[in-house]
Write a protein that holds these residues in place. Structure first.
Motif, PDB file in Angstrom:
ATOM      1  N   GLN A 194       5.137  -5.848   9.972  1.00  0.00           N
ATOM      2  CA  GLN A 194       4.039  -6.353   9.161  1.00  0.00           C
ATOM      3  C   GLN A 194       2.714  -6.273   9.912  1.00  0.00           C
ATOM      4  N   GLU A 195       2.751  -6.529  11.215  1.00  0.00           N
ATOM      5  CA  GLU A 195       1.530  -6.401  12.014  1.00  0.00           C
ATOM      6  C   GLU A 195       1.019  -4.963  12.006  1.00  0.00           C
ATOM      7  N   ASN A 227      -0.620  -4.331   8.608  1.00  0.00           N
ATOM      8  CA  ASN A 227      -1.945  -4.960   8.554  1.00  0.00           C
ATOM      9  C   ASN A 227      -2.968  -4.182   9.383  1.00  0.00           C
ATOM     10  N   GLU A 234      -6.305  -2.263   7.930  1.00  0.00           N
ATOM     11  CA  GLU A 234      -7.619  -2.601   8.495  1.00  0.00           C
ATOM     12  C   GLU A 234      -8.322  -1.340   9.010  1.00  0.00           C
ATOM     13  N   LYS A 270     -12.722  -5.382   1.231  1.00  0.00           N
ATOM     14  CA  LYS A 270     -11.343  -5.710   1.603  1.00  0.00           C
ATOM     15  C   LYS A 270     -11.091  -7.177   1.336  1.00  0.00           C
ATOM     16  N   ASP A 271      -9.951  -7.469   0.731  1.00  0.00           N
ATOM     17  CA  ASP A 271      -9.564  -8.849   0.452  1.00  0.00           C
ATOM     18  C   ASP A 271      -8.075  -8.979   0.752  1.00  0.00           C
ATOM     19  N   GLY A 272      -7.761  -9.725   1.813  1.00  0.00           N
ATOM     20  CA  GLY A 272      -6.362  -9.863   2.194  1.00  0.00           C
ATOM     21  C   GLY A 272      -5.778  -8.532   2.595  1.00  0.00           C
ATOM     22  N   GLY A 273      -4.673  -8.161   1.991  1.00  0.00           N
ATOM     23  CA  GLY A 273      -4.020  -6.897   2.305  1.00  0.00           C
ATOM     24  C   GLY A 273      -4.410  -5.769   1.381  1.00  0.00           C
ATOM     25  N   LYS A 274      -5.536  -5.887   0.674  1.00  0.00           N
ATOM     26  CA  LYS A 274      -5.961  -4.855  -0.272  1.00  0.00           C
ATOM     27  C   LYS A 274      -7.363  -4.347   0.056  1.00  0.00           C
ATOM     28  N   SER A 313      -3.117  -1.207  -1.794  1.00  0.00           N
ATOM     29  CA  SER A 313      -2.362  -2.387  -1.375  1.00  0.00           C
ATOM     30  C   SER A 313      -1.476  -2.056  -0.182  1.00  0.00           C
ATOM     31  N   ASN A 338       4.285  -5.351   1.840  1.00  0.00           N
ATOM     32  CA  ASN A 338       4.715  -6.703   2.189  1.00  0.00           C
ATOM     33  C   ASN A 338       6.150  -6.596   2.700  1.00  0.00           C
TER      34      ASN A 338
END
Length: 256
Positions: free
Chosen positions: A84-85, A88, A92, A115-119, A239, A242
């Motif tokens: 997951q890291e 992310n 980014e 960018k908002d969260g993971g999107k 996206s 997850n």
């Protein structure tokens, strides 16, 4: 002759003994349950064996055959967090690359990146891709889409979905567009962008989605040509994956 009344027996309080025994047993049962909540595996096995000497084989079979429950292997959790890291980080880096591209091309007026969260959200003004009332990609749009496709390829392993939305402007401020024309134009614009990305990137085609919104989500009023130009746009929503949800859904396995 006087009839002697039968004197009742002295066992009237026997139910108290039974009730007391029952309460004591219940207390022992709940104490046992509480102790088992933090009991070690060896002590738990000893308790089970005291009730059933043949239970040892059953315990081993359950432990060896349990593949549906959550894993207790700390490596699985660590592996999930590491994946997951990485996702992310890739998303980014994609966001930063897109921002740098827009700045280098001096395209802040026609392309916006957020960018908002993971999107990651990209909005392209109509003038970047299409002529008015047309769904055919302009020749000058291809270098832009090629650059975006290259950046998507770099992050393709971490992308869950690329959703392209086609928008139109309401030609008359007082009258909605014809539904067939409006929806078809919006859908075709989004589809042609997706086709280009599919043909020029390594993103899994199953993760590419096109959607025609039409005139129904404007970002400005339709009372001036400038505002209508803002509404005629193509948006892209990228996206990130997850990992935890993929494991829950059985899509991804870790530690196998």
């Amino acid at each position: 002759m006087a009839i002697k009344k039968k004197r009742s027996g002295g066992g009237g309080a026997n139910w108290m003994d039974t009730y007391g025994d029952m309460v004591t047993l219940l207390l022992c049962f709940f104490v046992l349950l509480y102790s088992m909540s933090t009991i070690s595996e060896d002590n738990w096995k000893a308790i089970v064996m005291s009730f059933n000497p043949l239970a040892d084989q059953t315990i081993r079979e359950v432990k060896e055959g349990n593949t549906t429950g959550p894993s207790s292997d700390p490596g699985d959790s660590a592996g999930m967090m590491e994946m997951q890291e990485q996702v992310n980080e890739d998303i980014e880096m994609l966001f930063q690359a897109l921002q740098e591209y827009v700045q280098q091309q001096n395209s802040e007026q026609t392309i916006s990146v957020e960018k908002d969260g993971g999107k990651v959200f990209i909005s392209f003004n109509q003038t970047v891709f299409f002529d008015g009332e047309s769904a055919v990609l302009k020749p000058e749009s291809e270098p832009v889409l090629q650059s975006v496709s290259d950046m998507l390829s770099q992050a393709s392993a971490s992308i869950d979905e690329v959703r392209v939305l086609g928008h139109t402007a309401q030609a008359s401020a007082n009258r909605p567009n014809r539904v067939v024309v409006d929806r078809t134009l919006a859908s075709n614009r989004a589809t042609n962008v997706v086709i280009f990305i599919q043909e020029h990137s390594s993103v899994d085609p199953a993760r590419l989605v096109s959607e025609g919104i039409g005139q129904w989500r404007p970002v400005a009023t339709n009372d001036t040509p400038e505002n209508r130009a803002k509404n005629r746009r193509v948006e892209m929503i990228i996206s990130g994956r997850n990992i935890e949800q993929e494991i829950k859904d059985g899509i991804l396995e870790i530690g196998m």
